[in-house]
Design a protein around this motif. Sequence first.
Motif, mmCIF file in Angstrom:
data_model
loop_
_atom_site.group_PDB
_atom_site.id
_atom_site.type_symbol
_atom_site.label_atom_id
_atom_site.label_comp_id
_atom_site.label_asym_id
_atom_site.label_seq_id
_atom_site.Cartn_x
_atom_site.Cartn_y
_atom_site.Cartn_z
ATOM 1 N N GLU A 81 59.919 20.285 -3.967
ATOM 2 C CA GLU A 81 59.728 18.862 -3.905
ATOM 3 C C GLU A 81 58.491 18.458 -4.396
ATOM 4 O O GLU A 81 58.342 17.361 -5.192
ATOM 5 N N LYS A 82 57.381 19.255 -4.583
ATOM 6 C CA LYS A 82 56.244 19.012 -5.143
ATOM 7 C C LYS A 82 56.637 19.032 -6.447
ATOM 8 O O LYS A 82 55.836 18.241 -7.567
ATOM 9 N N GLN A 83 57.339 19.995 -7.470
ATOM 10 C CA GLN A 83 57.745 19.926 -8.621
ATOM 11 C C GLN A 83 58.491 18.801 -9.132
ATOM 12 O O GLN A 83 58.213 18.209 -10.119
ATOM 13 N N GLN A 84 59.238 18.441 -8.129
ATOM 14 C CA GLN A 84 59.986 17.091 -8.649
ATOM 15 C C GLN A 84 59.112 15.854 -8.525
ATOM 16 O O GLN A 84 59.439 14.974 -9.400
ATOM 17 N N ARG A 85 58.278 15.804 -7.448
ATOM 18 C CA ARG A 85 57.679 14.602 -7.442
ATOM 19 C C ARG A 85 56.846 14.573 -8.561
ATOM 20 O O ARG A 85 56.512 13.349 -9.247
ATOM 21 N N ILE A 118 67.998 32.103 -22.751
ATOM 22 C CA ILE A 118 68.163 30.882 -21.956
ATOM 23 C C ILE A 118 69.431 30.862 -21.423
ATOM 24 O O ILE A 118 70.532 30.674 -21.983
ATOM 25 N N GLN A 119 69.843 31.145 -20.029
ATOM 26 C CA GLN A 119 70.860 31.288 -19.202
ATOM 27 C C GLN A 119 71.131 30.143 -18.131
ATOM 28 O O GLN A 119 72.210 29.765 -17.719
ATOM 29 N N ASN A 120 70.121 29.241 -17.726
ATOM 30 C CA ASN A 120 69.993 28.484 -16.773
ATOM 31 C C ASN A 120 68.890 27.397 -17.077
ATOM 32 O O ASN A 120 68.020 27.745 -17.893
ATOM 33 N N PHE A 121 68.591 26.657 -15.871
ATOM 34 C CA PHE A 121 67.519 25.783 -16.033
ATOM 35 C C PHE A 121 66.594 25.804 -14.743
ATOM 36 O O PHE A 121 65.793 25.064 -14.281
ATOM 37 N N HIS A 122 66.314 27.479 -14.521
ATOM 38 C CA HIS A 122 65.359 27.719 -13.450
ATOM 39 C C HIS A 122 64.654 28.841 -13.930
ATOM 40 O O HIS A 122 63.595 28.790 -14.721
ATOM 41 N N LEU A 172 55.055 19.139 -15.418
ATOM 42 C CA LEU A 172 55.262 20.630 -14.706
ATOM 43 C C LEU A 172 53.743 21.174 -14.622
ATOM 44 O O LEU A 172 52.972 20.814 -15.573
ATOM 45 N N ASP A 173 53.715 21.997 -13.751
ATOM 46 C CA ASP A 173 52.140 22.656 -13.573
ATOM 47 C C ASP A 173 52.573 24.129 -13.819
ATOM 48 O O ASP A 173 53.443 24.619 -12.923
ATOM 49 N N ALA A 174 52.083 24.934 -14.638
ATOM 50 C CA ALA A 174 52.169 26.226 -15.041
ATOM 51 C C ALA A 174 52.243 27.029 -13.560
ATOM 52 O O ALA A 174 52.930 28.032 -13.371
ATOM 53 N N GLU A 175 51.080 26.713 -12.773
ATOM 54 C CA GLU A 175 50.751 27.596 -11.417
ATOM 55 C C GLU A 175 52.029 27.355 -10.623
ATOM 56 O O GLU A 175 52.463 28.259 -9.801
ATOM 57 N N ASP A 176 52.521 26.323 -10.675
ATOM 58 C CA ASP A 176 53.843 25.913 -9.776
ATOM 59 C C ASP A 176 54.975 26.689 -9.983
ATOM 60 O O ASP A 176 55.775 27.381 -9.366
ATOM 61 N N ILE A 177 55.286 26.709 -11.389
ATOM 62 C CA ILE A 177 56.389 27.461 -12.085
ATOM 63 C C ILE A 177 56.176 28.943 -11.953
ATOM 64 O O ILE A 177 56.937 29.570 -11.374
ATOM 65 N N ASP A 209 62.360 24.498 -9.672
ATOM 66 C CA ASP A 209 63.502 23.566 -9.241
ATOM 67 C C ASP A 209 64.222 23.115 -10.638
ATOM 68 O O ASP A 209 63.411 22.804 -11.716
ATOM 69 N N GLU A 210 65.368 23.083 -10.496
ATOM 70 C CA GLU A 210 66.394 23.020 -11.872
ATOM 71 C C GLU A 210 66.238 21.594 -12.107
ATOM 72 O O GLU A 210 66.494 21.254 -13.459
ATOM 73 N N LYS A 211 66.387 20.636 -11.223
ATOM 74 C CA LYS A 211 66.128 19.137 -11.792
ATOM 75 C C LYS A 211 64.936 18.978 -12.596
ATOM 76 O O LYS A 211 64.839 18.084 -13.620
ATOM 77 N N ALA A 212 63.851 19.458 -11.928
ATOM 78 C CA ALA A 212 62.485 19.013 -12.869
ATOM 79 C C ALA A 212 62.541 19.874 -14.186
ATOM 80 O O ALA A 212 62.120 19.241 -15.402
ATOM 81 N N ILE A 213 62.963 21.013 -14.207
ATOM 82 C CA ILE A 213 63.132 21.751 -15.608
ATOM 83 C C ILE A 213 64.078 20.804 -16.289
ATOM 84 O O ILE A 213 63.764 20.674 -17.747
#
Length: 891
Positions: free
Chosen positions: A29-33, A165-169, A221-226, A233-237
């Motif tokens: 939620e934090k990443q998406q927000r 690259i195989q996905n969005f996470h 995005l924040d590097a620390e969160d990733i 989060d796939e949607k954020a990426i």
Amino acid sequence: MEQECDGDIVYMQQEDDWDRDLLLDPAWEKQQRKTFTAWCNSHLRKAGTQIENIEEDFRDGLKLMLLLEVISGERLAKPERGKMRVHKISNVNKALDFIASKGVKLVSIGAEEIVDGNAKMTLGMIWTIILRFAIQDISVEETSAKEGLLLWCQRKTAPYKNVNIQNFHISWKDGLGFCALIHRHRPELIDYGKLRKDDPMTNLNTAFDVAEKYLDIPKMLDAEDIVGTARPDEKAIMTYVSSFYHAFSGAQKAETAANRICKVLAVNQENEQLMEDYEKLASDLLEWIRRTIPWLENRLPENTMQAMQQKLEDFRDYRRLHKPPKVQEKCQLEINFNTLQTKLRLSNRPAFMPSEGRMVSDINNAWGNLEGAEKGYEEWLLNEIRRLERLDHLAEKFRQKAAIHEAWTDGKEEMLQKRDYETASLSEIKALLKKHEAFESDLAAHQDRVEQIAAIAQELNELDYYDSPSVNARCQQICDQWDALGAMTQKRSEALQKTEKLLETIDQLYLEFAKRAAPFNNWMEGAMEDLQDTFIVHTIEEIQGLSTAHEQFKATLPEADKERQAILGIHNEIAKIVQTYHVNIAGTNPYTTINPQEVNAKWDKVRQLVPQRDQALIEEHARQQNNERLRKQFANQANVIGPWIQTKMEEIGRISIEMHGTLEDQLTHLRQYEKSIVNYKPKIDQLEGDHQLIQEALIFDNKHTKYTMEHIRVGWEQLLTTIARTINEIENQILTRDAKGISQEQLNEFRASFNHFDRDRSGTLGAEEFKACLISLGFDIANDAQGENEFSRIMSIVDPNRMGLVTFQAFIDFMSRETADTDTADQVVASFKVLAGDKNYILADELRRELPPDQADYCIARMAPYTGPDGVPGALDYMSFSTALYGESDL
């Protein structure tokens, strides 16, 4: 959760999926927000405003409507400016209605939740906006939006080590994927070689800072969160990566151009490989023909039957084992050539012209020379075997007659040289004279044998018998000895006649015995010789003739036995006189060396040889009956196989011009038909076996059939070749239909029109028939000069060799070409111009950056240096290269 359905984006809230997603990892939620806020601000700042709290700032619907106007470029309905809840709900509904008008089906998202500040519903709504306006239109090679974006990332990062690259996470956690996307399009912004996979924080911050500073992509995005999240989060990426895609959208033109070039180059590479394969196969086949023809043209005979039979066996191995694979190779070569030409036509390339001496016509000419050399070779072998058989028979007959004659002449010279008459008494002289007369009679009787021996020797010489020198030497020795005997006989005769006047008394009985015994003795010797004579026959009629002659001889035996009894009676009379009158004689016949014991012995020998001759004739009769059985056995099969092959050839001809179902149905039917033909091969092999038995039995003719093994072989090879060619024609029609987009109905219409005017069912149309066919399909070919010019143009396309005939393949190629879209040289030039950044030349680095390695190397190796005034070192001329792709081939 979101789905794609019939081109519409659907957002559904079922069983609190959105909330469950967030509960899986609170960091999402934090990443998406953060990501969604940054994405919205990247667009809202164009309108001079920003948001800080995503659910609070969108509650009144005003900024939401503004965001939609900015990203869509369209005006929404006028918003309500009041502060009341009803005004806010109205504004949000206007925004949701606009989203729905763009094909987005919103389920369980209502204006009340947004106005009430429901964070999860607000995030879900923003995601549907991002998905519709930032991601939905992304499509690579007809993939869906998400798959298209993923494929774009994979292609752009493929050359970079440690990037997968195989996905969005989790594929983006180390930051190398973001850095690779930037470096691929702006290599001057990042020193990719210094990045380390084990330092994700540095990699992520480098990518985020460079994107924000130089690419105008806000830090979403924040590097620390990733790094600190097990699964980002796939949607954020996806939202952040889609910003890269749109930032580099100009590069998409280059990618489209690169795809077109890759497609064209792939066609050229495949065609060149097919050309090289054809050249090698043609060279190998021509080399085999070149080596084989001298062997077939070598008609130097061998000296022995065994050697010639080995030649015949080698030829049978050639026809059964060595030639059939070459027949298949020749057929396959023609099929490959036709397939290649079809592919070249379909890709708008010029026809393939093999190197000098390797044209299909050259191979057919060489094959014709091979069959010309092969023709008559087997017949020559059989004739040589027959000649050698005749020679062996004559040589054996010569040796037998020579041995009999030499046995007869043994001691004759010594006898003729005796001077016993000088001291003999009158009666002895008389006896010597009579004895000599008997000898002369015997000598005259042997004259025929000497002439037969000389005649056989002469025939052996004329037939080029390999051992003629020894035959000639022996014959010459016999003739010289015969001449010497004649001379000595004459000399002795003269001596005896000189003293004959002194001799008056002679024993008439001895003389009569001698005169009758001598011819009878010669008859017995002739009978023994005939009974032991070898014979060679090839038919039952011939052996029956010998048997009839033998039966006639046996019928003369009773009369011969009477003559024998009469001769023996003379001898008995002499003995009676000697006993009665006590005649003083030596006890032997002075006029002949033949005595009763010898007459009886030879008679017994004759009687002994008769049944042996009977048995030999019986055995030969049985052999000839077996030969006749082999003839009929071969003929029974050949008379079935020959018409069967002809029938199959006619049926294939009908199948190739009839319409029954789709081309795939016809192809399946033909392959089943081919399988049934191949399954017939054991019958051919069985016939080959029977043919070999006939040749081993030295059978040279067969009145029971008009088919020879050669007829069957040639027909079988033609049948296999015809079915293979017919299948290839259907395959080429399928290839043409699919490549040109012809429907089965159109193809059926083409075939029906073609068949209607192909009245002789030859598979081709004459010029007038073709014109009538075109008119029936709607072509406007008037009977004037303009119409004739148009028809001449069409004929030059479908009949480039001016044969006056149009095949069905050429017909459908023409019909499909009338409406088909193909790549052109101009299109390829335009694609290279995109990759070159609108320059008139292109650099090797640009080719390697935009094309796969193998195709980049292909272009670099073949492009000429650019010589224009605006060129730079290393510039390559892509224009002449593109033109050459559609011009003459190097091969």
